[in-house]
Design a protein around this motif. Structure first.
Motif, PDB file in Angstrom:
ATOM      1  N   PHE A   1       7.762  -1.102  -3.705  1.00 57.72           N
ATOM      2  CA  PHE A   1       7.895  -2.502  -3.313  1.00 57.72           C
ATOM      3  C   PHE A   1       9.012  -3.200  -4.073  1.00 57.72           C
ATOM      4  O   PHE A   1       9.516  -4.224  -3.608  1.00 57.72           O
ATOM      5  N   ASN A   2       9.388  -2.672  -5.223  1.00 57.13           N
ATOM      6  CA  ASN A   2      10.534  -3.241  -5.924  1.00 57.13           C
ATOM      7  C   ASN A   2      11.810  -3.083  -5.104  1.00 57.13           C
ATOM      8  O   ASN A   2      12.738  -3.897  -5.215  1.00 57.13           O
ATOM      9  N   TYR A   3      11.889  -2.062  -4.266  1.00 54.39           N
ATOM     10  CA  TYR A   3      13.052  -1.876  -3.395  1.00 54.39           C
ATOM     11  C   TYR A   3      13.184  -3.034  -2.407  1.00 54.39           C
ATOM     12  O   TYR A   3      14.286  -3.396  -2.007  1.00 54.39           O
ATOM     13  N   PHE A   4      12.048  -3.621  -2.009  1.00 50.73           N
ATOM     14  CA  PHE A   4      12.065  -4.765  -1.094  1.00 50.73           C
ATOM     15  C   PHE A   4      12.081  -6.097  -1.842  1.00 50.73           C
ATOM     16  O   PHE A   4      12.006  -7.153  -1.213  1.00 50.73           O
ATOM     17  N   GLY A   5      12.128  -6.052  -3.168  1.00 51.19           N
ATOM     18  CA  GLY A   5      12.133  -7.273  -3.954  1.00 51.19           C
ATOM     19  C   GLY A   5      10.762  -7.888  -4.146  1.00 51.19           C
ATOM     20  O   GLY A   5      10.656  -9.087  -4.431  1.00 51.19           O
ATOM     21  N   VAL A   6       9.710  -7.086  -4.009  1.00 49.94           N
ATOM     22  CA  VAL A   6       8.337  -7.581  -4.134  1.00 49.94           C
ATOM     23  C   VAL A   6       7.695  -6.929  -5.342  1.00 49.94           C
ATOM     24  O   VAL A   6       7.830  -5.708  -5.565  1.00 49.94           O
ATOM     25  N   SER A   7       6.984  -7.709  -6.142  1.00 46.98           N
ATOM     26  CA  SER A   7       6.223  -7.161  -7.250  1.00 46.98           C
ATOM     27  C   SER A   7       4.882  -6.673  -6.730  1.00 46.98           C
ATOM     28  O   SER A   7       4.119  -7.442  -6.124  1.00 46.98           O
ATOM     29  N   SER A   8       4.587  -5.403  -6.945  1.00 52.47           N
ATOM     30  CA  SER A   8       3.341  -4.842  -6.423  1.00 52.47           C
ATOM     31  C   SER A   8       2.106  -5.442  -7.082  1.00 52.47           C
ATOM     32  O   SER A   8       0.997  -5.301  -6.560  1.00 52.47           O
ATOM     33  N   THR A   9       2.282  -6.124  -8.202  1.00 49.52           N
ATOM     34  CA  THR A   9       1.124  -6.694  -8.887  1.00 49.52           C
ATOM     35  C   THR A   9       0.505  -7.861  -8.134  1.00 49.52           C
ATOM     36  O   THR A   9      -0.624  -8.249  -8.430  1.00 49.52           O
ATOM     37  N   VAL A  10       1.234  -8.458  -7.176  1.00 47.88           N
ATOM     38  CA  VAL A  10       0.695  -9.598  -6.419  1.00 47.88           C
ATOM     39  C   VAL A  10      -0.028  -9.149  -5.164  1.00 47.88           C
ATOM     40  O   VAL A  10      -0.569  -9.998  -4.432  1.00 47.88           O
ATOM     41  N   LEU A  11      -0.060  -7.856  -4.905  1.00 48.15           N
ATOM     42  CA  LEU A  11      -0.630  -7.374  -3.653  1.00 48.15           C
ATOM     43  C   LEU A  11      -2.106  -7.017  -3.765  1.00 48.15           C
ATOM     44  O   LEU A  11      -2.733  -6.701  -2.757  1.00 48.15           O
ATOM     45  N   GLY A  12      -2.650  -7.028  -4.977  1.00 50.52           N
ATOM     46  CA  GLY A  12      -4.072  -6.786  -5.132  1.00 50.52           C
ATOM     47  C   GLY A  12      -4.509  -5.381  -4.778  1.00 50.52           C
ATOM     48  O   GLY A  12      -5.551  -5.188  -4.139  1.00 50.52           O
ATOM     49  N   PHE A  13      -3.726  -4.371  -5.183  1.00 50.06           N
ATOM     50  CA  PHE A  13      -4.117  -2.999  -4.917  1.00 50.06           C
ATOM     51  C   PHE A  13      -5.394  -2.660  -5.677  1.00 50.06           C
ATOM     52  O   PHE A  13      -5.596  -3.077  -6.825  1.00 50.06           O
ATOM     53  N   SER A  14      -6.247  -1.875  -5.036  1.00 54.42           N
ATOM     54  CA  SER A  14      -7.471  -1.409  -5.690  1.00 54.42           C
ATOM     55  C   SER A  14      -7.202  -0.080  -6.386  1.00 54.42           C
ATOM     56  O   SER A  14      -6.134   0.532  -6.245  1.00 54.42           O
ATOM     57  N   THR A  15      -8.189   0.366  -7.142  1.00 54.84           N
ATOM     58  CA  THR A  15      -8.044   1.664  -7.819  1.00 54.84           C
ATOM     59  C   THR A  15      -7.875   2.789  -6.812  1.00 54.84           C
ATOM     60  O   THR A  15      -7.081   3.719  -7.021  1.00 54.84           O
ATOM     61  N   VAL A  16      -8.594   2.721  -5.703  1.00 55.70           N
ATOM     62  CA  VAL A  16      -8.460   3.748  -4.666  1.00 55.70           C
ATOM     63  C   VAL A  16      -7.047   3.760  -4.096  1.00 55.70           C
ATOM     64  O   VAL A  16      -6.478   4.830  -3.830  1.00 55.70           O
ATOM     65  N   ASP A  17      -6.449   2.581  -3.906  1.00 53.79           N
ATOM     66  CA  ASP A  17      -5.070   2.527  -3.398  1.00 53.79           C
ATOM     67  C   ASP A  17      -4.108   3.243  -4.339  1.00 53.79           C
ATOM     68  O   ASP A  17      -3.236   4.004  -3.902  1.00 53.79           O
ATOM     69  N   TYR A  18      -4.238   2.984  -5.622  1.00 48.96           N
ATOM     70  CA  TYR A  18      -3.349   3.647  -6.579  1.00 48.96           C
ATOM     71  C   TYR A  18      -3.615   5.146  -6.639  1.00 48.96           C
ATOM     72  O   TYR A  18      -2.676   5.947  -6.766  1.00 48.96           O
TER      73      TYR A  18
END
Length: 352
Positions: free
Chosen positions: A52-69
């Motif tokens: 997501f940094n490639y698109f200029g977005v911080s992944s920390t604001v997306l609320g990923f769960s442990t399963v997603d990671y």
């Protein structure tokens, strides 16, 4: 130099006492499942961050769960784990072939060749890896995982070379101890029973004493050696996997951008105007006063939905002027999907 037939043990078998003791201590301190889960979580987080940094977005604001990671870590670790497992399997096969040859009593000439060769190669690789750690401008750091793999392979070769050197010492001690301490008998001077009471004037040659066995290493030294070796190799592989996860995340983002023309269109309806001004995104206002969603947005492609966020990018997204759009998931927005049309044209513009 040959192996004495009476030797019961295998000289090339590794000393697993220290290794087994080390695994026992680690198991009592860190639970294996917890450690593996933490590592998978970290590599999945690293992969998502760089994607997501490639698109200029911080992944920390997306609320990923442990399963997603954890799911993303599979993409980040599949190739590194496959390569590491394949290399380890070849190393075990090679060691087993050498061990079987030595167990049959073959001359350890191969050890005299392997020990200096592997020692030189391991020293060069380990020195290059350590130099890359202290000097970021070192040429090994220009490659993706060359520096960490150089350090890991160098330390592994040096450790294995030390094991082979100890095997050589064991062989030498066995050969020396297998010699007849009394020396060979003289066939021209047979023993005469009548001269038993008249010993010769010259003294009897003193038998050559048996050399003492190699000293036994204390347990703490063996544990410390295995701990240092595994720490260096583990940190090097961790370093390599981190670099690969970052590169793989950005590579996936580039592939996603390249496939945007063939991805379905995401038609966004909203109850209120969102004032989107991304390149290639069109806003259409519905004139039906009774419409629940009075604003329509075309030209978007959905990247993913995570937690309560939608992530969109324009169809013609570029690293120069492309923007990413984050829309909260709520009852005030609605999505429709349409297949991509021939020639990359946007779908027809129906009335709201």
């Amino acid at each position: 130099m040959t192996l004495p037939p009476s030797a019961p043990e295998d000289p090339a078998a590794p000393n697993s006492t220290g290794l087994g003791r080390l695994w026992t201590l680690l198991g009592t301190v860190v639970a294996p499942t917890t450690l593996v889960t933490a590592l998978l979580y970290y590599f999945g987080w690293n992969h998502a961050w760089w994607f997501f940094n490639y698109f200029g977005v911080s992944s920390t604001v997306l609320g990923f769960s442990t399963v997603d990671y954890l799911m993303r870590s599979l993409d980040a670790l599949f190739i590194p784990m496959t390569v590491t497992a394949g290399g380890g399997l070849l190393a075990f096969w090679g060691h087993d072939l050498l061990r079987r040859r030595l167990a049959r009593g073959a001359e350890p000439r191969v050890l005299r060749i392997l020990v200096p060769v592997l020692a030189c190669i391991g020293a060069v690789l380990a020195l290059g890896g350590f130099w890359a750690v202290v000097s970021p401008a070192f040429f090994l750091n220009r490659a993706l995982v060359l520096a960490p793999l150089s350090l890991a392979l160098g330390v592994a070769l040096l450790s294995y070379t030390l094991h082979l050197w100890r095997v050589v010492l064991n062989y030498r001690w066995r050969d020396d101890s297998s010699q007849d301490p009394a020396g060979p008998a003289d066939p021209e001077d047979p023993a005469d029973p009548e001269d038993a009471d008249n010993p010769p004037a010259s003294p009897t040659p003193t038998p050559t004493p048996t050399p003492p066995p190699p000293p036994t290493r204390p347990e703490w030294a063996t544990l410390a050696e295995w701990a240092i070796v595994f720490s260096l190799i583990g940190l090097s592989l961790f370093w390599a996997a981190t670099n690969y996860a970052a590169a793989e995340g950005e590579t996936r983002a580039r592939r996603f951008v390249a496939g945007l023309p063939t991805d379905p269109y995401a038609i966004l309806y909203s109850a209120d105007s969102l004032s989107l001004s991304a390149p290639g995104v069109r806003e259409t206002r519905c004139h039906d006063a009774k419409a629940a969603y009075r604003f329509r947005y075309d030209g978007l492609k959905l990247v993913l939905q995570s937690g309560n966020q939608y992530v969109f990018v324009p169809e013609r997204w570029t690293p120069v002027d492309g923007v990413a759009v984050l829309i909260p998931r709520s009852d005030s927005v609605r999505l429709e999907f349409a297949p991509p049309t021939a020639g990359g044209a946007q779908p027809p513009h129906p009335r709201c």
